[in-house]
Design a protein around this motif. Structure first.
Motif, short mmCIF file in Angstrom:
data_model
loop_
_atom_site.label_atom_id
_atom_site.label_comp_id
_atom_site.label_asym_id
_atom_site.label_seq_id
_atom_site.Cartn_x
_atom_site.Cartn_y
_atom_site.Cartn_z
N TRP A 1 0.83 -1.21 0.00
CA TRP A 1 0.00 0.00 0.00
C TRP A 1 0.87 1.26 0.00
N VAL B 1 -8.49 -1.77 10.25
CA VAL B 1 -8.57 -2.73 9.15
C VAL B 1 -8.20 -4.10 9.72
N THR C 1 -7.51 -7.84 9.21
CA THR C 1 -7.08 -8.67 8.10
C THR C 1 -7.21 -10.14 8.45
N VAL D 1 -10.67 -6.99 5.69
CA VAL D 1 -9.86 -7.26 4.50
C VAL D 1 -9.60 -8.76 4.42
N VAL E 1 -13.49 -6.08 1.84
CA VAL E 1 -12.64 -5.90 0.68
C VAL E 1 -11.77 -7.16 0.51
N THR F 1 -8.35 -8.69 -1.11
CA THR F 1 -7.06 -8.16 -1.57
C THR F 1 -6.04 -9.28 -1.75
N LEU G 1 -9.92 -0.99 -1.45
CA LEU G 1 -9.68 -0.69 -0.05
C LEU G 1 -9.67 0.83 0.19
#
Length: 573
Positions: A344, A408, A410, A444, A472, A474, A485
């Motif tokens: 990112w 976020v 994950t 995520v 999202v 990814t 995102l």
């Protein structure tokens, strides 16, 4: 604060009403304006006091003369007395206006502003230019041959700055910007020196020894405001432009300097005063004036309410521009948090290995999302552990997550939603409850490249879907899903709800409070009209709205507010 209808009625019933014999409409209006100015001034005593400093902007242009050599305005008669009295009160300030503390720059600037700026610079600056016979003769005839500096506005001169003993301190370029054609509407001189801190401090010290005073933070911009060159929103935008951390923040601040927000506020305030004038005219001279167009007043009130509502929508955008966002990337160990941060941010900030628990501390990286500065925080994998070092990292991760603007979480698409993910989510929600906070969360699903596409579309969160604002998919290795995102982040903080027109400028907290005050007053006005209350009530609400808008523009603002605003500026601006 909203007034109780009974209390408002008492106020209006005791209101003094002038009664005059019938007369022509123009004469009645003249009497009305005089009467209104005396009784219903929308300006505070502080504002009148501040306006006395506006010597240049308020001077009569009919008596203004342009001198061929000096190019400063001069006054005669009463104006000269006012200027002389004002000059005694207004000191000449000086400061280094370029940045210090970093590597030396090629050029640095010392700025002076005030009625004695030319005289002070003339004591320390000596031009090094050859003068023709005609020029030399003119200066001798004007009495300028004895070392008096006679600059031409906006014409650069090369020379040296010397101390009181005649020792040369630096070679400089002197740029005079004489009143009123300057940033402060006063005489402004900028001395462009060599950029070392030593040179700048020596030149500044020479100016201070020659009679200048060291400027306070934001004093140059404060003088620009007091002298009418800019209004208060424009002055605040100057500070925002200096502190801008992103292109969007700089663009919004520049739009504010150019008057985008000021134009809206001025239009709203002018409308309030115009309606107030019309209503007061009917109350005081009802026999001489035509009846009010109530539908027009209702239309104007609704239009102002809508304009205020639109402007208020940008208040959150200003906070984001100035403070940015903090996004904490959390999750159990080895789900790709560090890889997500590196991809990112397009950097290698975090160490990435296949060993669970590699990240032991919080790792930061910066990105920009739709013009907003974002700080990414890669945290240690949150789990129960006996490792002392990892345990400290987990505690820090939890603290950082609770302080972030967005979390976020994950998970691994390869492993699916695990028991450890459920434990982590319960831990986060429990910490939020204890802390009394509620942080937006984005789920995520990472490592989608490791599973068939069909399985990602039916990812099972085991009944925990409602805890997340967005989902999202990814791949941190390839960067797949990063645009989605960023869009999820934008939607979570409400950037998508800010109109394109609103992004031309921003509204800070002080302005937002006054806009909310104006909105409440306009809502009360609308309610009074719908209930057919006497027009005296309407004037109370319109005056309240006008005063609130005057607080924004600076036309009705206290010294305390001004001090608070300009103390946040850097010295030299």
């Amino acid at each position: 604060m909203a007034l109780d209808p009974a209390f408002r009625f008492l106020l209006s019933s005791h209101r003094h009403r002038l009664r005059r014999p019938p007369s022509s409409a123009p004469a009645a209006l003249s009497l009305f304006f005089l009467h209104t100015l005396r009784r219903f001034s929308l300006y505070s005593p502080v504002s009148h006091k501040l306006k006395t400093l506006n010597l240049v902007a308020k001077a009569s242009t009919e008596n203004a003369l342009v001198m061929k050599k000096d190019e400063r305005w001069s006054w005669s008669g009463d104006d000269a007395v006012e200027l002389e009295a004002g000059a005694m009160k207004v000191s000449t300030i000086a400061a280094i206006v370029t940045s210090l503390g970093g590597p030396p720059a090629a050029v640095g600037i010392v700025r002076l502003s005030g009625p004695s700026a030319v005289d002070i610079v003339g004591r320390v600056f000596r031009p090094l230019r050859k003068k023709g016979k005609k020029k030399k003769k003119e200066e001798e005839e004007e009495g300028a041959g004895a070392g008096l500096w006679r600059p031409t506005s906006h014409v650069v001169e090369y020379g040296v700055v010397s101390d009181r003993n005649g020792r040369v301190l630096d070679e400089v370029l002197a740029l005079p910007m004489l009143a009123p054609r300057s940033y402060t509407c006063e005489d402004v001189i900028e001395l462009q020196c060599h950029g070392s801190e030593v040179c700048l401090n020596r030149v500044l010290r020479a100016c201070l020894d020659a009679g200048a005073r060291h400027a306070e933070p934001g004093e140059f911009t404060l003088r620009a405001f007091l002298n009418g060159r800019i209004d208060l929103p424009q002055a605040e935008s100057v500070g925002n432009l200096i502190a801008a951390k992103s292109m969007a923040a700089a663009d919004a601040a520049l739009a504010g300097i150019q008057g985008g927000f000021s134009t809206v506020v001025k239009s709203l305030r002018d409308c309030c005063i115009r309606l107030l004038t019309d209503i007061e005219a009917r109350l005081d001279f009802e026999d001489e004036m035509p009846p009010l167009d109530l539908s027009s007043i209702e239309y104007e009130a609704n239009r102002m309410l809508e304009d205020v509502r639109i402007v208020l929508e940008t208040s959150n955008y200003d906070k984001l521009l100035q403070s940015g966002l903090q996004i904490a990337i959390v999750g159990r160990p080895n789900v790709g948090k560090s890889s997500l941060l590196n991809t990112w941010s397009k950097s290698e900030k975090a160490i990435v290995t296949d060993i669970a628990g590699t990240t032991r501390d919080v790792v930061e990286a910066s990105v920009t999302v739709q013009g907003i500065h974002v700080t990414l925080l890669d945290t240690a994998g949150i789990r129960d552990t006996d490792d002392i070092v990892e345990k400290i990292g987990v505690e820090r991760s939890e603290a950082v997550a609770l302080g972030a603007d967005i979390m976020v979480m994950t998970v691994s698409a390869l492993d699916g939603w695990t028991t450890d993910d459920s434990k982590l989510l319960s831990r986060i929600l429990s910490n939020e409850k204890l802390n009394g906070s509620s942080i937006p969360m984005i789920l995520v699903i990472n490592k989608v490249d490791c599973v068939p596409s069909a399985s990602t579309l039916s990812f099972d969160t085991r009944g925990n879907c409602h805890h997340f604002d967005r989902h999202v998919y990814t791949c941190a290795i390839s960067g797949q899903g990063l645009k989605d995102l960023e869009m999820a982040v934008s939607e979570t903080v409400g950037l998508n709800r800010v109109s394109a027109a609103g992004r031309r400028y921003t509204v800070n907290q002080r302005q937002c409070e006054q806009l909310a005050r104006a909105k409440e007053a306009l809502l009360r006005l609308k309610s009074s009209m719908e209930q057919d209350l006497p027009m005296d009530f309407w004037t109370i609400d319109l005056r309240e709205a006008a005063l609130a808008l005057g607080q924004i523009s600076g036309e009705d603002v206290s010294e305390e507010v001004l001090s608070n605003i300009f103390s946040k500026f850097c010295i030299g601006k």
